[in-house]
Design a protein around this motif. Structure first.
Motif, mmCIF file in Angstrom:
data_model
loop_
_atom_site.group_PDB
_atom_site.id
_atom_site.type_symbol
_atom_site.label_atom_id
_atom_site.label_comp_id
_atom_site.label_asym_id
_atom_site.label_seq_id
_atom_site.Cartn_x
_atom_site.Cartn_y
_atom_site.Cartn_z
ATOM 1 N N ILE A 160 -16.456 -20.872 -59.454
ATOM 2 C CA ILE A 160 -17.123 -20.920 -58.143
ATOM 3 C C ILE A 160 -16.496 -22.091 -57.376
ATOM 4 C CG2 ILE A 160 -19.322 -21.106 -56.934
ATOM 5 C CD1 ILE A 160 -20.733 -20.111 -59.433
ATOM 6 N N GLY A 161 -15.664 -21.752 -56.404
ATOM 7 C CA GLY A 161 -14.864 -22.792 -55.751
ATOM 8 C C GLY A 161 -15.372 -23.202 -54.390
ATOM 9 N N ASN A 162 -15.118 -24.483 -54.062
ATOM 10 C CA ASN A 162 -15.351 -25.024 -52.710
ATOM 11 C C ASN A 162 -16.821 -25.071 -52.308
ATOM 12 O OD1 ASN A 162 -13.503 -26.277 -51.052
ATOM 13 N ND2 ASN A 162 -13.420 -24.581 -49.589
ATOM 14 N N LEU A 163 -17.674 -25.451 -53.254
ATOM 15 C CA LEU A 163 -19.109 -25.547 -52.955
ATOM 16 C C LEU A 163 -19.409 -26.809 -52.152
ATOM 17 C CD1 LEU A 163 -20.751 -24.718 -56.401
ATOM 18 C CD2 LEU A 163 -21.189 -23.540 -54.251
ATOM 19 N N PRO A 164 -20.202 -26.693 -51.093
ATOM 20 C CA PRO A 164 -20.598 -27.911 -50.374
ATOM 21 C C PRO A 164 -21.642 -28.702 -51.173
ATOM 22 C CG PRO A 164 -21.488 -25.945 -49.280
ATOM 23 C CD PRO A 164 -20.685 -25.455 -50.453
ATOM 24 N N ASN A 165 -21.384 -30.009 -51.330
ATOM 25 C CA ASN A 165 -22.215 -30.862 -52.183
ATOM 26 C C ASN A 165 -23.335 -31.514 -51.359
ATOM 27 O OD1 ASN A 165 -23.270 -32.759 -53.907
ATOM 28 N ND2 ASN A 165 -21.287 -33.442 -54.677
ATOM 29 N N LYS A 166 -24.565 -31.143 -51.688
ATOM 30 C CA LYS A 166 -25.719 -31.656 -50.940
ATOM 31 C C LYS A 166 -25.758 -33.189 -50.947
ATOM 32 C CE LYS A 166 -30.298 -29.798 -50.866
ATOM 33 N NZ LYS A 166 -31.440 -29.411 -51.686
ATOM 34 N N ASP A 167 -25.298 -33.791 -52.042
ATOM 35 C CA ASP A 167 -25.332 -35.256 -52.131
ATOM 36 C C ASP A 167 -24.249 -35.916 -51.271
ATOM 37 O OD1 ASP A 167 -27.447 -35.140 -53.865
ATOM 38 O OD2 ASP A 167 -26.182 -35.126 -55.671
ATOM 39 N N LYS A 168 -23.354 -35.081 -50.696
ATOM 40 C CA LYS A 168 -22.253 -35.649 -49.891
ATOM 41 C C LYS A 168 -22.295 -35.133 -48.449
ATOM 42 C CE LYS A 168 -20.096 -37.762 -53.335
ATOM 43 N NZ LYS A 168 -19.140 -37.168 -54.223
ATOM 44 N N LYS A 191 -12.933 -12.099 -66.274
ATOM 45 C CA LYS A 191 -13.095 -13.358 -65.531
ATOM 46 C C LYS A 191 -13.599 -13.036 -64.122
ATOM 47 C CE LYS A 191 -10.959 -15.764 -68.843
ATOM 48 N NZ LYS A 191 -9.542 -16.008 -69.027
ATOM 49 N N VAL A 192 -14.315 -13.994 -63.529
ATOM 50 C CA VAL A 192 -14.823 -13.803 -62.166
ATOM 51 C C VAL A 192 -14.397 -14.988 -61.301
ATOM 52 C CG1 VAL A 192 -16.914 -13.640 -60.735
ATOM 53 C CG2 VAL A 192 -16.814 -12.422 -62.924
ATOM 54 N N LEU A 193 -13.935 -14.674 -60.093
ATOM 55 C CA LEU A 193 -13.591 -15.712 -59.120
ATOM 56 C C LEU A 193 -14.511 -15.555 -57.912
ATOM 57 C CD1 LEU A 193 -11.735 -17.916 -57.919
ATOM 58 C CD2 LEU A 193 -10.192 -16.095 -57.173
ATOM 59 N N CYS A 194 -15.031 -16.663 -57.422
ATOM 60 C CA CYS A 194 -15.855 -16.620 -56.207
ATOM 61 C C CYS A 194 -15.487 -17.877 -55.420
ATOM 62 C CB CYS A 194 -17.338 -16.602 -56.590
ATOM 63 S SG CYS A 194 -18.431 -16.414 -55.159
ATOM 64 N N TYR A 195 -14.451 -17.783 -54.596
ATOM 65 C CA TYR A 195 -13.917 -18.976 -53.936
ATOM 66 C C TYR A 195 -14.367 -19.035 -52.468
ATOM 67 C CZ TYR A 195 -11.126 -23.087 -53.535
ATOM 68 O OH TYR A 195 -10.768 -24.416 -53.384
ATOM 69 N N GLY A 196 -15.013 -20.127 -52.115
ATOM 70 C CA GLY A 196 -15.407 -20.353 -50.711
ATOM 71 C C GLY A 196 -16.491 -19.424 -50.219
ATOM 72 N N THR A 197 -17.183 -18.761 -51.116
ATOM 73 C CA THR A 197 -18.119 -17.704 -50.733
ATOM 74 C C THR A 197 -19.547 -17.926 -51.233
ATOM 75 O OG1 THR A 197 -16.296 -16.110 -50.758
ATOM 76 C CG2 THR A 197 -18.491 -15.194 -50.925
ATOM 77 N N PHE A 198 -19.704 -18.583 -52.377
ATOM 78 C CA PHE A 198 -21.020 -18.655 -53.028
ATOM 79 C C PHE A 198 -22.097 -19.255 -52.121
ATOM 80 C CE2 PHE A 198 -24.161 -20.264 -56.093
ATOM 81 C CZ PHE A 198 -24.334 -19.128 -56.872
ATOM 82 N N ALA A 199 -21.709 -20.222 -51.278
ATOM 83 C CA ALA A 199 -22.689 -20.899 -50.409
ATOM 84 C C ALA A 199 -23.319 -19.929 -49.401
ATOM 85 C CB ALA A 199 -22.011 -22.049 -49.675
ATOM 86 N N TYR A 200 -22.684 -18.772 -49.193
ATOM 87 C CA TYR A 200 -23.219 -17.805 -48.230
ATOM 88 C C TYR A 200 -24.201 -16.810 -48.861
ATOM 89 C CZ TYR A 200 -19.537 -19.697 -45.276
ATOM 90 O OH TYR A 200 -18.729 -20.543 -44.553
ATOM 91 N N PHE A 201 -24.473 -16.974 -50.158
ATOM 92 C CA PHE A 201 -25.502 -16.139 -50.790
ATOM 93 C C PHE A 201 -26.809 -16.925 -50.762
ATOM 94 C CE2 PHE A 201 -21.698 -14.766 -53.479
ATOM 95 C CZ PHE A 201 -21.398 -13.720 -52.620
ATOM 96 N N ASP A 202 -27.909 -16.276 -50.345
ATOM 97 C CA ASP A 202 -29.155 -17.041 -50.298
ATOM 98 C C ASP A 202 -29.638 -17.327 -51.719
ATOM 99 O OD1 ASP A 202 -30.820 -14.933 -51.236
ATOM 100 O OD2 ASP A 202 -31.125 -14.172 -49.202
ATOM 101 N N PHE A 203 -30.681 -18.139 -51.835
ATOM 102 C CA PHE A 203 -31.115 -18.630 -53.147
ATOM 103 C C PHE A 203 -31.397 -17.485 -54.122
ATOM 104 C CE2 PHE A 203 -31.992 -22.244 -50.373
ATOM 105 C CZ PHE A 203 -31.404 -23.266 -51.102
ATOM 106 N N GLN A 204 -32.113 -16.471 -53.615
ATOM 107 C CA GLN A 204 -32.499 -15.344 -54.490
ATOM 108 C C GLN A 204 -31.288 -14.556 -54.959
ATOM 109 O OE1 GLN A 204 -35.198 -12.945 -52.209
ATOM 110 N NE2 GLN A 204 -36.739 -13.142 -53.827
#
Ligand SMILES: C[S@@+](CC[C@H](N)C(=O)[O-])C[C@H]1O[C@@H](n2cnc3c(N)ncnc32)[C@H](O)[C@@H]1O
Length: 237
Positions: free
Chosen positions: A163-171, A129-142
């Protein structure tokens, strides 16, 4: 309209500012605070429950925690799993993790860039299993795409990624003050919140990288629930 100054907020927030916190203010060190005060235990329990359920954690799981920070969140899962390998590129936070939470050989923390670590990790087949909490938004697109694809192709025993706590562009308008021009911020991995992605963008990214996807919304009482969401990636059978 006011603009937010361009600088590398990720280095500032996670490599430098944690040094100014109390050494035992584990939530403050990873910016899990409201008006400078650590968030309540009930907020932490909401995260713990969401991750536990989303990943369906069990005693046989070996978890890779990407961007584990100081390990305070990772440690909440130790009793539920068999092994945890945490990686973070903040020397200070990994130092805190090692000093306070590491329990060798099964629960360990490593200083490295996340993508480099994932590629070079020698026991890929152990991880379930993989956890990525509060961090994914700091990886650039590539990097984000390369990482999800690599996890899918090379970590064959991983059945779920949280993948936790992603900021939602629509919000985004629920977060920024009306007089702030945030147009450049939302696509910038080094901005204070990182890259904002809509659910549709995450769906497309997951499909592109070979994953099935489910979305999870935290309860309304959760801090940030008005502009953030969680994603659970599942291996397609
Ligand atoms: C908000 S903190 C979350 C920490 C932990 N997952 C938690 O929820 O308590 C974000 C973390 O991502 C880490 N990070 C950001 N970019 C990274 C990268 N390229 N490689 C490794 N860690 C990274 C930061 O150092 C920071 O510790």
């Amino acid at each position: 309209m006011k603009k937010i100054k361009k600088q590398n907020y990720v280095d500032l927030f996670y490599k430098e500012q944690p040094k100014l916190c109390d050494p035992k203010d584990f939530w403050g060190q990873v910016k899990r605070s409201v008006d400078g005060k650590p968030i309540s235990n009930s907020q932490i329990i909401m995260i713990e429950n969401a991750v536990d359920k989303g990943l369906k954690l069990s005693k046989s799981d070996k978890v890779l925690d990407i961007g584990c920070g100081n390990g305070a969140l990772s440690a909440l899962f130790f009793k539920k799993i068999n092994k945890l390998v945490g990686v973070d590129f903040s020397e200070y936070l990994i130092g805190v993790a090692k000093e306070n939470f590491e329990m060798k050989p099964d629960y360990t923390f490593h200083l490295a860039d996340a993508y480099e670590f994932i590629v070079n990790y020698e026991h890929k087949e152990h991880i379930t299993k993989v956890l990525c909490y509060g961090t994914f938004a700091y990886f650039d697109f590539q990097v984000a795409k390369k990482m999800l694809r690599f996890l899918n192709e090379s970590y064959k025993n991983v059945s779920r990624v949280y993948i936790g706590n992603l900021p939602n562009k629509d919000k985004a308008e629920n977060f920024y003050y009306k007089d702030i021009d945030y147009t450049e911020q939302i696509d910038d991995a080094e901005s204070p919140i990182g890259i904002w992605r809509s659910e549709d963008e995450m769906k497309e990214l997951a499909a592109d990288c070979g994953w099935g996807i489910n979305f999870h919304k935290m309860p309304k009482t959760f801090q940030g629930s008005h502009y953030r969401y969680d994603v659970i990636l599942k291996r397609k059978l």
